[in-house]
Design a protein around this motif. Structure first.
Motif, mmCIF file in Angstrom:
data_model
loop_
_atom_site.group_PDB
_atom_site.id
_atom_site.type_symbol
_atom_site.label_atom_id
_atom_site.label_comp_id
_atom_site.label_asym_id
_atom_site.label_seq_id
_atom_site.Cartn_x
_atom_site.Cartn_y
_atom_site.Cartn_z
ATOM 1 N N ASN A 102 0.826 -1.215 0.000
ATOM 2 C CA ASN A 102 0.000 0.000 0.000
ATOM 3 C C ASN A 102 0.856 1.259 0.000
ATOM 4 O O ASN A 102 0.546 2.233 -0.687
ATOM 5 C CB ASN A 102 -0.931 0.012 1.220
ATOM 6 C CG ASN A 102 -2.151 -0.865 1.020
ATOM 7 O OD1 ASN A 102 -2.588 -1.093 -0.111
ATOM 8 N ND2 ASN A 102 -2.710 -1.371 2.106
ATOM 9 N N SER A 103 1.931 1.236 0.784
ATOM 10 C CA SER A 103 2.717 2.464 0.908
ATOM 11 C C SER A 103 3.534 2.748 -0.346
ATOM 12 O O SER A 103 3.946 3.876 -0.558
ATOM 13 C CB SER A 103 3.613 2.413 2.144
ATOM 14 O OG SER A 103 4.503 1.331 2.048
ATOM 15 N N LEU A 106 0.395 3.068 -4.054
ATOM 16 C CA LEU A 106 -0.434 4.279 -4.207
ATOM 17 C C LEU A 106 0.356 5.444 -4.818
ATOM 18 O O LEU A 106 -0.134 6.076 -5.767
ATOM 19 C CB LEU A 106 -1.072 4.663 -2.859
ATOM 20 C CG LEU A 106 -2.257 3.780 -2.440
ATOM 21 C CD1 LEU A 106 -2.631 4.019 -0.975
ATOM 22 C CD2 LEU A 106 -3.471 4.036 -3.338
ATOM 23 N N PHE A 110 -0.573 7.757 -8.154
ATOM 24 C CA PHE A 110 -0.744 9.217 -8.147
ATOM 25 C C PHE A 110 0.147 9.883 -9.189
ATOM 26 O O PHE A 110 -0.202 10.909 -9.757
ATOM 27 C CB PHE A 110 -0.463 9.793 -6.750
ATOM 28 C CG PHE A 110 -1.335 9.212 -5.668
ATOM 29 C CD1 PHE A 110 -2.623 8.753 -5.958
ATOM 30 C CD2 PHE A 110 -0.868 9.104 -4.361
ATOM 31 C CE1 PHE A 110 -3.427 8.193 -4.958
ATOM 32 C CE2 PHE A 110 -1.674 8.556 -3.358
ATOM 33 C CZ PHE A 110 -2.947 8.100 -3.662
ATOM 34 N N LEU A 121 -7.745 12.620 -3.972
ATOM 35 C CA LEU A 121 -7.795 11.341 -3.256
ATOM 36 C C LEU A 121 -8.895 11.385 -2.192
ATOM 37 O O LEU A 121 -8.850 12.215 -1.284
ATOM 38 C CB LEU A 121 -6.430 11.092 -2.601
ATOM 39 C CG LEU A 121 -6.335 9.917 -1.635
ATOM 40 C CD1 LEU A 121 -6.720 8.610 -2.312
ATOM 41 C CD2 LEU A 121 -4.918 9.839 -1.061
ATOM 42 N N THR A 123 -10.723 9.311 0.772
ATOM 43 C CA THR A 123 -10.411 8.157 1.630
ATOM 44 C C THR A 123 -11.400 8.051 2.790
ATOM 45 O O THR A 123 -11.856 9.056 3.340
ATOM 46 C CB THR A 123 -8.996 8.284 2.242
ATOM 47 O OG1 THR A 123 -8.889 9.541 2.921
ATOM 48 C CG2 THR A 123 -7.925 8.213 1.168
ATOM 49 N N HIS A 132 -2.661 5.197 4.569
ATOM 50 C CA HIS A 132 -2.215 6.571 4.837
ATOM 51 C C HIS A 132 -0.762 6.742 4.420
ATOM 52 O O HIS A 132 -0.380 7.757 3.850
ATOM 53 C CB HIS A 132 -2.349 6.914 6.324
ATOM 54 C CG HIS A 132 -3.772 7.018 6.775
ATOM 55 N ND1 HIS A 132 -4.641 7.936 6.239
ATOM 56 C CD2 HIS A 132 -4.478 6.315 7.675
ATOM 57 C CE1 HIS A 132 -5.821 7.792 6.803
ATOM 58 N NE2 HIS A 132 -5.752 6.812 7.672
ATOM 59 N N SER A 135 -0.247 7.689 1.058
ATOM 60 C CA SER A 135 -0.961 8.894 0.628
ATOM 61 C C SER A 135 -0.314 10.176 1.128
ATOM 62 O O SER A 135 -0.919 11.246 1.045
ATOM 63 C CB SER A 135 -2.414 8.827 1.119
ATOM 64 O OG SER A 135 -3.001 7.611 0.704
ATOM 65 N N HIS A 136 0.923 10.070 1.632
ATOM 66 C CA HIS A 136 1.576 11.259 2.190
ATOM 67 C C HIS A 136 1.764 12.361 1.160
ATOM 68 O O HIS A 136 1.769 13.532 1.496
ATOM 69 C CB HIS A 136 2.946 10.896 2.765
ATOM 70 C CG HIS A 136 2.861 10.239 4.102
ATOM 71 N ND1 HIS A 136 1.897 10.567 5.019
ATOM 72 C CD2 HIS A 136 3.602 9.271 4.682
ATOM 73 C CE1 HIS A 136 2.055 9.831 6.107
ATOM 74 N NE2 HIS A 136 3.081 9.025 5.913
ATOM 75 N N GLN A 140 -5.497 14.220 1.476
ATOM 76 C CA GLN A 140 -6.621 13.294 1.453
ATOM 77 C C GLN A 140 -7.910 14.057 1.712
ATOM 78 O O GLN A 140 -7.968 14.894 2.600
ATOM 79 C CB GLN A 140 -6.476 12.236 2.555
ATOM 80 C CG GLN A 140 -5.271 11.347 2.394
ATOM 81 C CD GLN A 140 -5.260 10.226 3.426
ATOM 82 O OE1 GLN A 140 -6.273 9.576 3.681
ATOM 83 N NE2 GLN A 140 -4.112 9.995 4.030
ATOM 84 N N ARG A 142 -11.191 13.272 3.206
ATOM 85 C CA ARG A 142 -11.694 12.127 3.966
ATOM 86 C C ARG A 142 -13.205 12.165 4.110
ATOM 87 O O ARG A 142 -13.765 13.195 4.455
ATOM 88 C CB ARG A 142 -11.074 12.110 5.351
ATOM 89 C CG ARG A 142 -9.593 11.869 5.283
ATOM 90 C CD ARG A 142 -9.070 11.513 6.638
ATOM 91 N NE ARG A 142 -7.616 11.565 6.610
ATOM 92 C CZ ARG A 142 -6.848 11.129 7.589
ATOM 93 N NH1 ARG A 142 -7.398 10.630 8.674
ATOM 94 N NH2 ARG A 142 -5.550 11.204 7.497
ATOM 95 N N VAL A 169 -10.138 5.377 -2.132
ATOM 96 C CA VAL A 169 -9.353 4.316 -1.496
ATOM 97 C C VAL A 169 -10.062 3.875 -0.217
ATOM 98 O O VAL A 169 -10.335 4.698 0.661
ATOM 99 C CB VAL A 169 -7.929 4.806 -1.176
ATOM 100 C CG1 VAL A 169 -7.155 3.733 -0.416
ATOM 101 C CG2 VAL A 169 -7.192 5.191 -2.454
#
Ligand code: PLP
Length: 384
Positions: A102-103, A106, A110, A121, A123, A132, A135-136, A140, A142, A169
């Protein structure tokens, strides 16, 4: 003089003072385990262990290099093809861990945003830390947990410019609440708004959906393969270790070329591939086990609700019992432990403040007698 320890000590003291300091401990193996994610008991299944050993004997204890160097064998490629068939996608790719996947996947997605545009994004508030971590690089947007109406509003309010990529996501089963995303409704929303859907099936893979294939299938009927990315882990219900991403051939080929977390990491151990090979033989035929798991979860939720415990939206093998206060959640975990049951207390920041809880994760490895002991221990808890 540089002194990391001097900088760390007051921070650890602050965590201790607020009772948030985490400590590694080795649970007593005699306890009845309702905290692991080994939902089908496959980590201890003789055929899974045997196949892991066979692969280690044949291919070695380690894979010796990254996948693009010498870490790929025909057997691994065959395994990825089996995974893709299991998930109903064109292709699949195995990573060493879900967090790594995931890290690192993603950010690669992008990067596909046309130059001069920024991807948007969307989330779920309760998404896993690994999502997360991926997604840095971008902000996001949310939405309230599992609130597709809210997501719809946010998508409508953040249309972006023409050509801009938008991603949704989410997890298909939430790791701490045990509730499910309405994948079909989510996919319709993604389709209507022209967004790409990224589904984390860590807790659905092996357990839910026809043949234990997870919950993504309805999305596959609605969203084009080129707008859908599915991932799941191999260390939970599948009993081994690692993670997969499944999607179009182009997506997988692109990850092989661009994804640093794949390219610059030693291939997973042969034993992990072997465990997966056996799990893929076993899982489709485990309907009886999946039905029993669902029944155990029903019974546990009923017992908890009788005690006045909120089990949130759980409809799966993950059953939270919200206590609220952190100290009270720890106390409840201690009481269960005294009764021989290992149900770990989960506290902020893993879950939102004020929702400290016991998190039960059930497994078909539990005997009926063990499960009865869990129910008895739960019934003996003081009402919150
Ligand atoms: C466990 C988990 C991961 C990470 O997978 P690992 O293989 O354990 O690193 C990712 N997403 C979710 C939702 C998880 O629960």
């Amino acid at each position: 003089m540089a002194d990391l320890d001097g900088l760390i000590a007051p921070r650890l003291a602050r965590l201790s003072a607020s009772r948030q300091r985490r400590l590694l401990r080795a649970p007593d193996p005699a306890l009845i385990d309702v905290s692991s994610n080994d939902y089908l008991g496959l980590s201890r299944h003789p055929r899974v262990i045997e196949r892991a050993c066979e692969w280690a004997h044949r291919h070695g204890a380690g894979s010796r290099a990254s996948r693009l160097v010498t870490g790929t064998t025909q057997a691994v490629l065959d395994l990825e093809a089996r995974l893709a068939a299991f998930k109903g996608t064109e292709a699949a790719l195995i990573f060493a861990t879900g967090f790594q996947l995931n890290s690192s996947v993603l950010p690669v997605l992008f990067e596909l945003a046309p130059s001069g545009t920024r991807p948007l994004l969307f989330t779920d508030r309760l998404n896993h830390a690994s999502l997360h971590a991926g997604s840095h690089s971008i902000r996001q947007i949310r939405y309230h947990h599992n609130d597709l109406g809210h997501l719809d509003e946010l998508l409508a309010a953040n249309r972006g410019q023409a050509g801009e990529l938008r991603f949704i996501v989410t997890e298909s089963v939430f790791s701490m609440d045990g509730d499910r995303t309405d994948v079909a409704a989510l996919a319709r929303l993604a389709e209507r708004h022209g967004a790409i859907l990224y589904l984390d099936e860590a807790h659905a893979t092996g357990v839910l959906g026809p043949g234990g294939r997870g919950l993504a299938a309805p999305a596959q009927d609605i969203v084009a393969p080129a707008a859908l990315v599915i991932m799941g882990t191999l260390g939970k219900a599948l009993g081994g270790a690692g993670a997969y991403v499944a999607g179009s051939r182009a997506l997988i080929d692109w990850l092989v070329n661009r994804c640093a977390g794949f390219i610059y990491s030693t291939a997973p151990q042969p034993a992990a591939f072997g465990a997966l090979d056996a799990a893929l033989d076993l899982v489709p035929a485990m309907d009886a086990e999946r039905a029993r798991l669902a029944r155990l979860a029903e019974d546990l939720r009923a017992a908890l609700r009788e005690r006045g415990c909120d089990t949130l939206g759980s409809t799966t093998q993950i059953v939270p019992a919200v206590i609220g206060d952190e100290a009270a959640a720890l106390e409840a975990a201690h009481m269960l432990e005294a009764a021989g049951v290992l149900a770990v207390a989960i506290r902020p920041p893993t879950v939102p403040t004020g929702t400290a809880r016991l998190r039960f994760s059930l497994s078909t490895a539990l005997s009926d007698a063990q499960f009865d002991a869990v129910l008895a221990a739960v019934r003996a808890l003081p009402a919150p």
